[in-house]
Write an enzyme that holds these catalytic residues in place. Structure first.
Site, PDB file in Angstrom:
ATOM      1  N   CYS A 261      38.550  36.359  44.994  1.00 51.14           N
ATOM      2  CA  CYS A 261      38.896  37.646  45.606  1.00 51.14           C
ATOM      3  C   CYS A 261      38.256  37.809  46.981  1.00 51.14           C
ATOM      4  O   CYS A 261      38.872  38.358  47.919  1.00 51.14           O
ATOM      5  CB  CYS A 261      38.492  38.794  44.695  1.00 51.14           C
TER       6      CYS A 261
ATOM      7  N   HIS B 264      33.774  42.374  42.128  1.00 52.40           N
ATOM      8  CA  HIS B 264      35.122  42.384  42.706  1.00 52.40           C
ATOM      9  C   HIS B 264      35.055  42.932  44.132  1.00 52.40           C
ATOM     10  O   HIS B 264      34.073  43.580  44.527  1.00 52.40           O
ATOM     11  CB  HIS B 264      36.064  43.242  41.861  1.00 52.40           C
TER      12      HIS B 264
ATOM     13  N   ASP C 166      44.620  44.980  46.511  1.00 52.40           N
ATOM     14  CA  ASP C 166      43.800  44.272  45.523  1.00 52.40           C
ATOM     15  C   ASP C 166      44.309  42.837  45.392  1.00 52.40           C
ATOM     16  O   ASP C 166      45.493  42.618  45.093  1.00 52.40           O
ATOM     17  CB  ASP C 166      43.890  44.987  44.174  1.00 52.40           C
TER      18      ASP C 166
END
Length: 594
Positions: A373, A507, A528
């Protein structure tokens, strides 16, 4: 029908007559055999005889000692008793020839028929003395009434005596002690203890094979007591050789215990460190390339991918890795433009809407799922910087680099001296790993490229329910800097500012806009990397954008992490400023709010 010769009462049965004689005339008829005293208790009668007729008591003792022929004087005898007359003899008959005297010892407790008798047991003593007196009297000297019922009552008296003996001996039976190992019954606890010890000695002799080993010389002892003595000899001998041996031994044991404890702690730390390495992709299990190959191999094994397709995709992946450019399979373009068109016609409950410059969305792929991520958000930032003329000259490549290439760029920044603490955390290596990156690595990469970046640390919640309203206010201030004027800003503003990198535990996401509702509440618009390309492309459809936009809206109640970090790109650096940033990164510090 039977008639009692003493009182004249008529009795039907012989057994009732025996009971009548025993209860009415033997137990209750207490009178002195030497005078007319009657109607007294047994204790009072004994006291009367010993005090009023002491001369008769002394003479009877002498006669008793003579008649018994060798019986010691003063010892209690069973034949010594008081002569008890019947009612008719008390009225006029003299029984001086057959009467026996009462000894002084009869007042004290005496043994009669094997039982300890006390003055409290009056009935039994009285019955036994009557029985003894009746046997000593000759048939010529006995009164007629006594001769008539003495033989008949003998059986009843004997049964009565046995019952009395049984009742008297029952308390003694309660004091008996039974062996727990056999059926023996002992009268004393001391005898029982000796008996049980014999049992234990026999068991110890039977279990001769059991030995107690000395912990200092491995010598076998037959019992714990001998082992204790043997060990004490060791200690005494050691003390004789060196008086401080006990202290040395204690210190040695303490050192061994501390060393063992340190080894256990270090082992636990190593295990926890290995867990963290596996969690953050530093366990040497391979990086982007290896994970992509394994994923495709599983798809082939499960029938989801043909072998020919596997080889084609593998060749494309190797070509992309060799060039250092992303394959763009997970990229979605034109999202910010679609959002701008949506807010022009829809969402009338918003007072103001701010959007960043055009930014591409990069989703996690099979090669970086679960750990990529941070790299994908960096690719989103780089895609927006390519659209801004100010930053385009500082970017090395005109294309978006792949994840392995981003790892190589961060390693180059470390080699230039940026963030040495972070570099040591990763052991100076990112390529070929699945290591997570965060705000400090993004800052180091931008600084090495000559781009100015800031790290803002929202280190604790500033609102109720663990919310971060200060974070939302700061994002609003960031987007409002491009539209500062005296007049009111328009309802929809697309700025020329790059998006923000938002990091929290586990995250990271990219902030591409902000909504302000009529009630004053703020809402972030987030891209996202965890969203699939198919879900993200719904924002491009006019029919699905109303439902798809709900997934990118985040209100304060949706962001309740303990800590957030924001990386904001703001301008470029000169050569001098870049060197200062490199020197200051040795102790890298973020701007803390509040």
């Amino acid at each position: 029908m039977l008639t009692c010769e003493i009182c004249g009462e008529e009795i039907l049965l012989e057994e009732d007559m025996k009971t009548h004689l025993l209860i009415s005339h033997l137990e209750n008829d207490m009178h002195c055999p030497l005078c007319s005293l009657s109607g007294v208790s047994y204790n009072e009668l004994c006291f009367h005889i010993s005090s009023a007729h002491s001369e008769h008591t002394a003479s009877s003792d002498c006669s008793a000692g003579t008649n018994t022929g060798g019986t010691k004087r003063g010892m209690p005898q069973t034949s010594q008793s008081c002569s008890i007359g019947c009612s008719s003899a008390a009225a006029g008959e003299a029984t001086t020839s057959g009467a026996s005297s009462v000894s002084k010892d009869s007042v004290q407790p005496e043994h009669n028929h094997g039982l300890m008798l006390t003055p409290d047991r009056r009935a039994l003593t009285h019955v036994e003395t009557v029985s003894t007196t009746s046997t000593t009297l000759s048939s010529k000297t006995k009164p007629e009434c006594v001769r008539s019922w003495s033989d008949a009552a003998a059986g009843t008296i004997s049964e009565h005596n046995k019952a009395k003996q049984k009742r008297l001996s029952s308390p003694e039976k309660e004091k008996l002690f039974s062996c727990p190992m056999c059926a023996l019954v002992c009268s004393s606890c001391f005898i029982l203890q000796e008996h049980v010890e014999l049992h234990l000695q026999e068991q110890c002799s039977a279990e001769g094979e059991k030995r107690f080993e000395c912990p200092m010389c491995s010598f076998n002892c037959s019992s714990s007591f001998s082992l204790q003595e043997h060990v004490e000899l060791h200690l005494d001998a050691g003390a004789a050789v060196s008086p401080g041996s006990d202290l040395k031994l204690a210190r040695k044991l303490q050192q061994e215990e501390e060393q063992r404890r340190r080894e256990e702690e270090s082992q636990q730390e190593r295990e926890e460190f290995k867990k963290l390495q596996r969690q953050f992709g530093l366990d040497g299990s391979g990086g982007y390339r290896r994970q992509m190959e394994r994923t495709m191999e599983r798809d082939v094994a499960r029938g989801r991918m043909a072998p020919a397709e596997f080889h084609c995709k593998r060749a494309e992946m190797m070509e992309s890795l060799a060039s250092g450019v992303d394959d763009y399979r997970s990229r979605t373009q034109g999202l910010v433009r679609a959002l701008y068109e949506y807010y022009q016609t829809e969402c009338r409950d918003c007072v103001h809407v701010w959007l960043s410059t055009d930014t591409d969305h990069f989703s996690s792929s099979a090669g970086d799922k679960g750990w990529g991520c941070g790299y994908r958000n960096l690719q989103m930032l780089l895609s927006s910087l390519h659209t801004i003329e100010t930053y385009d000259p500082f970017l090395q490549e005109k294309e978006i680099p792949s994840i392995p290439q981003v790892q190589c760029m961060i390693e180059e920044a470390w080699k230039r001296g940026l963030d040495p603490q972070g570099a040591s955390h990763f052991n100076q290596k990112l390529q070929g790993t699945r290591a997570w990156i965060g705000a400090t690595e993004i800052y180091s990469l931008f600084t090495s490229l000559g781009i100015s970046a800031r790290i803002i640390d929202f280190h604790k919640p500033t609102g109720t329910g663990d919310t971060h309203p200060r974070l939302f206010d700061w994002v609003k201030e960031y987007f409002c800097q491009s539209s500062r004027s005296s007049r009111l800003p328009p309802r929809l503003i697309q700025t020329s500012l790059p998006p923000l990198y938002l990091q929290h535990q586990g995250h990271s996401r990219t902030v591409v806009g902000l909504e302000q509702k009529k009630n004053g509440s703020l809402c972030l618009l987030l891209f996202d990397p965890g969203s699939s390309p198919s879900d993200t492309r719904k924002l491009l459809s006019r029919d699905n954008i109303s439902r798809a936009i709900r997934h990118i809206r985040k209100f304060p109640s949706s962001l309740k992490q303990k800590q957030f970090q924001v990386v904001a790109v703001q301008g470029v650096l000169s050569t001098e400023e870049k060197q200062i940033r490199i020197l200051n990164s040795r102790t890298l510090r973020a701007e803390r709010i509040p």
